[in-house]
Each structure stands twice: as C-alpha cells, then as structure tokens.
Design a protein around this motif. Structure first.
Motif, short mmCIF file in Angstrom:
data_model
loop_
_atom_site.label_atom_id
_atom_site.label_comp_id
_atom_site.label_asym_id
_atom_site.label_seq_id
_atom_site.Cartn_x
_atom_site.Cartn_y
_atom_site.Cartn_z
N ASN A 184 4.31 -48.75 -29.89
CA ASN A 184 4.33 -48.26 -31.28
C ASN A 184 3.33 -47.15 -31.54
O ASN A 184 3.15 -46.76 -32.70
CB ASN A 184 4.11 -49.43 -32.25
CG ASN A 184 2.76 -50.12 -32.06
OD1 ASN A 184 1.83 -49.54 -31.51
ND2 ASN A 184 2.66 -51.36 -32.52
N MET A 185 2.70 -46.64 -30.47
CA MET A 185 1.74 -45.54 -30.62
C MET A 185 0.68 -45.89 -31.68
O MET A 185 0.38 -45.09 -32.57
CB MET A 185 2.43 -44.24 -30.98
CG MET A 185 3.46 -43.79 -29.98
SD MET A 185 2.70 -43.15 -28.49
CE MET A 185 4.13 -42.79 -27.48
N LYS A 186 0.15 -47.08 -31.56
CA LYS A 186 -0.79 -47.61 -32.56
C LYS A 186 -1.94 -46.65 -32.84
O LYS A 186 -2.35 -46.47 -33.98
CB LYS A 186 -1.32 -48.95 -32.07
CG LYS A 186 -2.43 -49.55 -32.91
CD LYS A 186 -2.95 -50.82 -32.28
CE LYS A 186 -4.14 -51.38 -33.03
NZ LYS A 186 -4.68 -52.60 -32.38
N ASN A 187 -2.47 -46.03 -31.80
CA ASN A 187 -3.66 -45.19 -31.97
C ASN A 187 -3.36 -43.81 -32.53
O ASN A 187 -4.28 -43.03 -32.77
CB ASN A 187 -4.40 -45.07 -30.63
CG ASN A 187 -5.10 -46.35 -30.25
OD1 ASN A 187 -6.12 -46.70 -30.80
ND2 ASN A 187 -4.51 -47.08 -29.30
N LEU A 188 -2.09 -43.50 -32.76
CA LEU A 188 -1.73 -42.26 -33.44
C LEU A 188 -1.40 -42.50 -34.91
O LEU A 188 -1.01 -41.58 -35.62
CB LEU A 188 -0.53 -41.59 -32.75
CG LEU A 188 -0.84 -40.87 -31.44
CD1 LEU A 188 0.44 -40.35 -30.80
CD2 LEU A 188 -1.81 -39.72 -31.66
N ALA A 189 -1.55 -43.76 -35.35
CA ALA A 189 -1.25 -44.10 -36.74
C ALA A 189 -2.47 -43.99 -37.63
O ALA A 189 -2.35 -44.05 -38.85
CB ALA A 189 -0.67 -45.51 -36.82
N GLN A 213 6.97 -40.72 -29.75
CA GLN A 213 7.91 -41.82 -29.59
C GLN A 213 9.29 -41.32 -29.19
O GLN A 213 9.97 -41.92 -28.36
CB GLN A 213 7.98 -42.65 -30.87
CG GLN A 213 6.74 -43.49 -31.13
CD GLN A 213 6.81 -44.25 -32.43
OE1 GLN A 213 7.30 -43.73 -33.42
NE2 GLN A 213 6.32 -45.47 -32.44
N ALA A 214 9.72 -40.20 -29.79
CA ALA A 214 11.02 -39.64 -29.44
C ALA A 214 11.07 -39.24 -27.97
O ALA A 214 12.05 -39.51 -27.27
CB ALA A 214 11.32 -38.43 -30.33
N PRO A 254 22.00 -39.87 -25.92
CA PRO A 254 20.97 -40.08 -26.96
C PRO A 254 19.56 -39.83 -26.43
O PRO A 254 18.71 -39.30 -27.15
CB PRO A 254 21.17 -41.55 -27.36
CG PRO A 254 22.55 -41.89 -26.94
CD PRO A 254 22.82 -41.09 -25.72
N GLY A 255 19.33 -40.21 -25.18
CA GLY A 255 18.01 -39.97 -24.60
C GLY A 255 17.69 -38.49 -24.51
O GLY A 255 16.57 -38.07 -24.83
N GLY A 256 18.66 -37.69 -24.08
CA GLY A 256 18.45 -36.25 -24.00
C GLY A 256 18.20 -35.62 -25.35
O GLY A 256 17.34 -34.75 -25.51
N ILE A 257 18.94 -36.07 -26.37
CA ILE A 257 18.76 -35.54 -27.72
C ILE A 257 17.37 -35.88 -28.25
O ILE A 257 16.68 -35.04 -28.85
CB ILE A 257 19.86 -36.10 -28.66
CG1 ILE A 257 21.23 -35.54 -28.26
CG2 ILE A 257 19.55 -35.75 -30.12
CD1 ILE A 257 22.39 -36.17 -29.02
N LEU A 258 16.93 -37.13 -28.03
CA LEU A 258 15.59 -37.52 -28.48
C LEU A 258 14.51 -36.69 -27.78
O LEU A 258 13.53 -36.27 -28.42
CB LEU A 258 15.36 -39.01 -28.19
CG LEU A 258 16.00 -40.01 -29.15
CD1 LEU A 258 15.79 -41.43 -28.64
CD2 LEU A 258 15.42 -39.86 -30.55
N MET A 259 14.68 -36.44 -26.48
CA MET A 259 13.70 -35.65 -25.75
C MET A 259 13.65 -34.21 -26.26
O MET A 259 12.56 -33.63 -26.40
CB MET A 259 14.01 -35.67 -24.26
CG MET A 259 13.63 -36.97 -23.57
SD MET A 259 14.13 -37.00 -21.84
CE MET A 259 13.14 -35.65 -21.18
#
Length: 356
Positions: A184-189, A213-214, A254-259
């Motif tokens: 959840n990328m806690k340390n970027l929140a 995250q994307a 979907p993975g490529g689009i997110l990247m």
C-alpha cells in the motif's frame, strides 16, 4: 562507500534525533530516534527506508538559511545511491549507468532492436505469429540468461546489504509486515495519510504514491501474463499468439496500461520536483529507468495491437530490445531500489519486533 556522504548524513541525523519534530512522518524517524550513535550500517538502513517524499524537509525549521542547513532527503538520497553502487555486482557497471542512464538505456534498446532486425533478415523462423520472426528456442536462449543474470546480481547485492546493516534471521512475520507496507506504499502516504510534498511544498498529494502503485501492480500483472504464457506453452502445448480472452492477454494488457500511465506520471512528477532534494548525480539514471520501463510497456501494447500488420516485425524488435535491456540493466537501474527497499522494510520489522 564515500565517507564524506556518511559524515554529512550522520551530522543531520544527530540533529534530527535531538529535534524529533518529524517523528510521525514515516518509518525513517522512529528508526532514527531509536539510535544514539549512527554507524555506516545504521545510515545505510535509514537511507533505504526513506522514500524521499520530502515532507520532513518542508516542515523543518533548520533548513537553509539556518546555520544547521538541514536537507535530510538529499543526504539520505546520496547515501542510498552510494549504497546501491557499493553493493552492486559487478560494481563498475552501476557507476557507469547512474552517470549516463538515459544515453545507455537508449543505446542499449536501439542496439538490441537492430540486432533482432538483423536476425529477421536471415529468414523466417518458420513458426506462427511472433515465432515467424524469431523462433521460440531462440527467444529462450537469449532471454533465459538475461533473466537469470540480474537475479544472481541482485542476490549478491542484497546479501551485501544485509550483512552491512547487521540484518538478523528473517521470519514469516517480518516478511508479511514488510510486504504489507510495500503493497500500500504506506511510507508515501505521509504521517497524516494525505500524501507527501514531493512535487509541491505547499500541497500534500498522493500522486507519487498512486503512480508507484500503478507501475508496481502493472509490472506484476505483466510478469503474471508471461508466467501464464509459459505454463500454457509447456504444460498445455498451447504456443502463442493468444486471443484476447486468454490469461496472458487479460493480465498483460491491463498491466501494460497501468505501467504506461504510472511511468508517465512518475516522469512528470520528477520533472516538476526540486532536484536539490534528491541525489542530483543520479537524476539521469533514474529518468533513464523510468523511460525504459515506459518503452517496455508501450512497445508491448503496440505489438499486441499491430501484431497482424506489416509493422509487427519492427515492433517485435523494439519490444524485445527494450525487454532485454531492462533485464540486463535491472541491477544498476532504479529497479534495484524495490529490492533494497523491501530489504529495508524487513529490517525495520525486525527493529519493531525487538521493541515488543
């Protein structure tokens, strides 16, 4: 490791330890405040635990023009970058990429793409789809070593990191806690949950967190798509190409689009952010990695959409060239930071467990 970088980071950490204003900002400060003296191993751990969100800098009362002249994000970024270069194997390659990242990434992709096109001119491989350009056996012979080499390199590097930070025996609880923070990328929140100040000192934003995250989840989906294709090929005798309603496509598209979306946003934020709050000497290498990851994703999507046209051989060469470059350069690009950061999070879970 560069002694002057650690001396400056040590000076700033000691001042932060006395102040303690930023205690709730991220995982760095509880770990920092637990120490009385900062060894090189302590500083390396703190540096890799830092996500460079920069919230502490904009909240600090001791930044320039104060005589303390604190810039903890930059000090930790420089130690972090130095640790990656020092632990990397083979060591000289890391230094070369960080100084000339964009140029090396472009040259490597173009070089491999030309090589694949040259192989195409030797004649059809006799298969269907992509395999009419390059046979399956040829792809395996090229990409399997390219996949195994970075795994070996990163394993050696992480072992050096673990020894350098006095890491202890890892338990399942340590791994679960670290993966939870990474997921959840806690340390970027930020300590308040509203994000950080990476791109604007007057505005809290989760943009960098969402972009990371994307990219992370997009990459995992693409890796799952490749794994699904491998299983279909070898276990079920179903070679590519695969239709849209197949696991490789349902995961990979979907993975490529997110990247693509994630890397575009990371590049935008990086161009907007203050370079003086990071490791300025590594800016080119970091941007080179983002652009390389963008090219891997975009060329993969274009290859899917143009797979039935005359442009397929060219797109395949570009895609294979970018993927091969990505694999071979992984231990020396920003991609390695994910492995170091996970190791730092595991090490931090050990620290927290020792307090219980």
């Amino acid at each position: 490791m560069q002694t002057d970088l650690r001396q400056e980071a040590r000076r700033q950490a000691e001042i932060c330890n006395a102040c303690r204003y930023c205690e709730g900002y991220c995982s760095v400060f509880p770990a920092l405040h637990q120490e009385r003296f900062f060894t090189d191993g302590n500083l390396t751990q703190l540096a890799n635990l830092c996500h460079n969100c920069r919230g502490c800098y904009y909240a600090c009362q001791y930044t320039a023009p104060h005589e303390f002249d604190l810039n903890l994000p930059m000090a930790l970024a420089e130690v972090r970058q130095d640790s990656w270069e020092s632990f990397a194997w083979p060591h000289p390659l890391a230094q070369i990429f960080q100084k000339n990242g964009v140029m090396i990434a472009v040259a490597t992709v173009l070089g491999f793409a030309v090589l694949f096109l040259a192989m195409r001119t030797l004649g059809s491989a006799g298969g269907e789809g992509f395999y009419a350009v390059l046979s399956h056996n040829a792809m395996v012979a090229i990409f399997l070593p390219a996949f195994l080499f970075p795994l070996l390199s990163i394993t050696i590097s992480l072992r050096r990191y673990w020894e350098g930070t006095a890491g202890k025996r890892i338990t399942l609880a340590h791994i679960v806690g670290a993966f939870g923070s990474a997921a959840n990328m806690k340390n970027l929140a930020g300590g308040h949950g509203d994000g950080c100040n990476f791109e604007d000192e007057d505005k809290f934003s989760n943009a960098r967190r969402l972009a990371h995250q994307a990219v992370m989840y997009g990459f995992l989906l693409c890796f799952a798509a490749t794994s699904a294709g491998t299983i279909l090929h070898y276990a079920f005798n179903m070679p590519a190409p695969y239709p849209l309603w197949s696991f490789p496509k349902l995961l990979g598209v979907p993975g490529g689009i997110l990247m693509v979306l994630g890397t575009v946003e990371l590049a935008r934020l990086k161009l907007k952010a203050d370079r003086n709050l990071g490791a300025s000497s590594a800016w080119g290498g970091e941007m080179g990695f983002v652009l390389l990851l963008f090219l891997v994703a975009l060329s993969g999507l274009l290859l899917y959409w143009l797979g039935g046209t005359q442009l397929m051989p060219l797109m395949l060469a570009i895609h294979l060239g970018s993927v091969l470059s990505f694999f071979l350069l992984t231990p020396y690009t920003k991609m390695a930071h994910g492995f170091y950061r996970l190791a730092a999070l595991i090490r931090d879970e050990q620290r927290k467990a020792a307090l219980e």
